[in-house]
Design a protein around this motif. Structure first.
Motif, mmCIF file in Angstrom:
data_model
loop_
_atom_site.group_PDB
_atom_site.id
_atom_site.type_symbol
_atom_site.label_atom_id
_atom_site.label_comp_id
_atom_site.label_asym_id
_atom_site.label_seq_id
_atom_site.Cartn_x
_atom_site.Cartn_y
_atom_site.Cartn_z
ATOM 1 N N ALA A 6 0.834 -1.204 0.000
ATOM 2 C CA ALA A 6 0.000 0.000 0.000
ATOM 3 C C ALA A 6 0.869 1.255 0.000
ATOM 4 C CB ALA A 6 -0.928 0.005 1.211
ATOM 5 N N ALA A 26 -4.341 0.694 -3.174
ATOM 6 C CA ALA A 26 -3.713 0.974 -1.880
ATOM 7 C C ALA A 26 -4.750 1.044 -0.767
ATOM 8 C CB ALA A 26 -2.934 2.286 -1.967
ATOM 9 N N GLN A 27 -5.914 1.613 -1.069
ATOM 10 C CA GLN A 27 -6.971 1.732 -0.067
ATOM 11 C C GLN A 27 -7.498 0.365 0.352
ATOM 12 O OE1 GLN A 27 -7.818 4.902 0.747
ATOM 13 N NE2 GLN A 27 -9.353 4.452 2.283
ATOM 14 N N ARG A 28 -7.563 -0.558 -0.615
ATOM 15 C CA ARG A 28 -8.061 -1.897 -0.296
ATOM 16 C C ARG A 28 -7.040 -2.689 0.521
ATOM 17 N NH1 ARG A 28 -12.473 -3.806 -2.966
ATOM 18 N NH2 ARG A 28 -11.720 -5.946 -2.754
ATOM 19 N N LEU A 29 -5.774 -2.377 0.328
ATOM 20 C CA LEU A 29 -4.739 -3.070 1.093
ATOM 21 C C LEU A 29 -4.532 -2.458 2.464
ATOM 22 C CD1 LEU A 29 -2.036 -3.586 -1.682
ATOM 23 C CD2 LEU A 29 -3.403 -5.370 -0.582
ATOM 24 N N GLU A 30 -4.760 -1.159 2.599
ATOM 25 C CA GLU A 30 -4.444 -0.460 3.844
ATOM 26 C C GLU A 30 -5.263 -0.960 5.031
ATOM 27 O OE1 GLU A 30 -3.521 4.096 5.287
ATOM 28 O OE2 GLU A 30 -4.258 3.696 3.264
#
Length: 263
Positions: A191, A254-258
């Motif tokens: 992310a 990145a938002q889905r991983l964060e």
């Protein structure tokens, strides 16, 4: 009477929220819409067409600038992700220090123009030849703080006793980091890398100050700036839409991983 006040307050806040979103995103939506405008008029709709995107695909200077931006973004992402992860790990393992915390946040709040001038001055002192390599280093310096902040969010919930257990079993520091620490913080690292890629791909001011002469070190935002000085055209709208799409895609990933990184 008291029940009506919270209801009225919620409605006011909803209206305020809608107005803020309209102010932020309507201009972007208009830009994206006009990038599909058939005619050469930048602000008058005359019909739907992909002609300007086809024209972009055959525009040599734009493709060259896009390639430069990708090279810079990948290089800066690799450097900043490695150094930022190491910085985050060191800060979490070390003693709490207000000075170190402030030094981490400082690059994120210093104006880009100040950092650009400082980096250009530094390169001048070293008598370094400006080019893509200087942009990569400058963007890496800019991105390290953001990478460290994201990775530290994952490390907040990391069980550091696993490191001691790995050492007790005979694993060295490098093997412990690769086999124990990295798999646990990998979503946060990815992310952070995607965020660094987005920041580097879109960045203009630092790249403008630290780039060399000629088109060999011209990035995509610099190319857009050079084109827009002669007026806004549907071609520029299409180019801006492509840049926006790349940025949004990277941020969504990145938002889905964060959230996984913060758990």
């Amino acid at each position: 009477m008291s029940a009506a006040r919270p209801s009225t307050t919620r409605r006011v806040l909803k209206v305020h929220l809608v107005l803020v979103y309209v102010f932020l995103y309507v201009p972007i939506a208009v830009l994206v819409l006009l990038s599909f405008n058939r005619a050469g008029l930048p602000t008058v709709w005359t019909g739907f067409s992909f002609d300007w995107y086809v024209k972009l695909a055959s525009a040599g200077p734009i493709l060259s600038a896009a390639k430069n931006s990708i090279i810079v973004a990948i290089g800066a992402t690799l450097i900043s992700t490695i150094l930022g992860t190491m910085l985050a790990f060191g800060l979490e393992r070390g003693r709490p220090s207000g000075l170190l915390e402030a030094s981490l946040v400082a690059p994120m709040i210093i104006p880009d123009i100040v950092m650009a001038i400082a980096l250009l001055t530094f390169y001048t002192m070293l008598q370094a030849t400006l080019g893509l390599h200087t942009i990569i280093i400058a963007h890496a310096v800019f991105n390290i703080a953001f990478v460290a902040a994201v990775v530290r969010a994952r490390l907040k919930n990391f069980d550091f006793s696993l490191i001691e257990a790995s050492a007790d079993l005979g694993a060295g520091p490098v093997r412990t980091f690769v086999r124990v620490v990295l798999p646990q913080i990998l979503p946060g690292v990815v992310a952070a890398g995607l965020l660094a890629f987005t920041l580097s791909f879109d960045e203009f001011i630092i790249a403008y100050f630290t780039a060399g002469p000629g088109s060999a070190s011209t990035t995509l935002p610099m190319q857009i700036y050079a084109m827009i000085r002669f007026g806004v055209t549907p071609e520029i709208n299409a180019l801006a839409t492509v840049v926006l799409g790349v940025s949004v895609f990277a941020l969504i990933v990145a938002q889905r991983l964060e959230p996984r990184a913060v758990r």
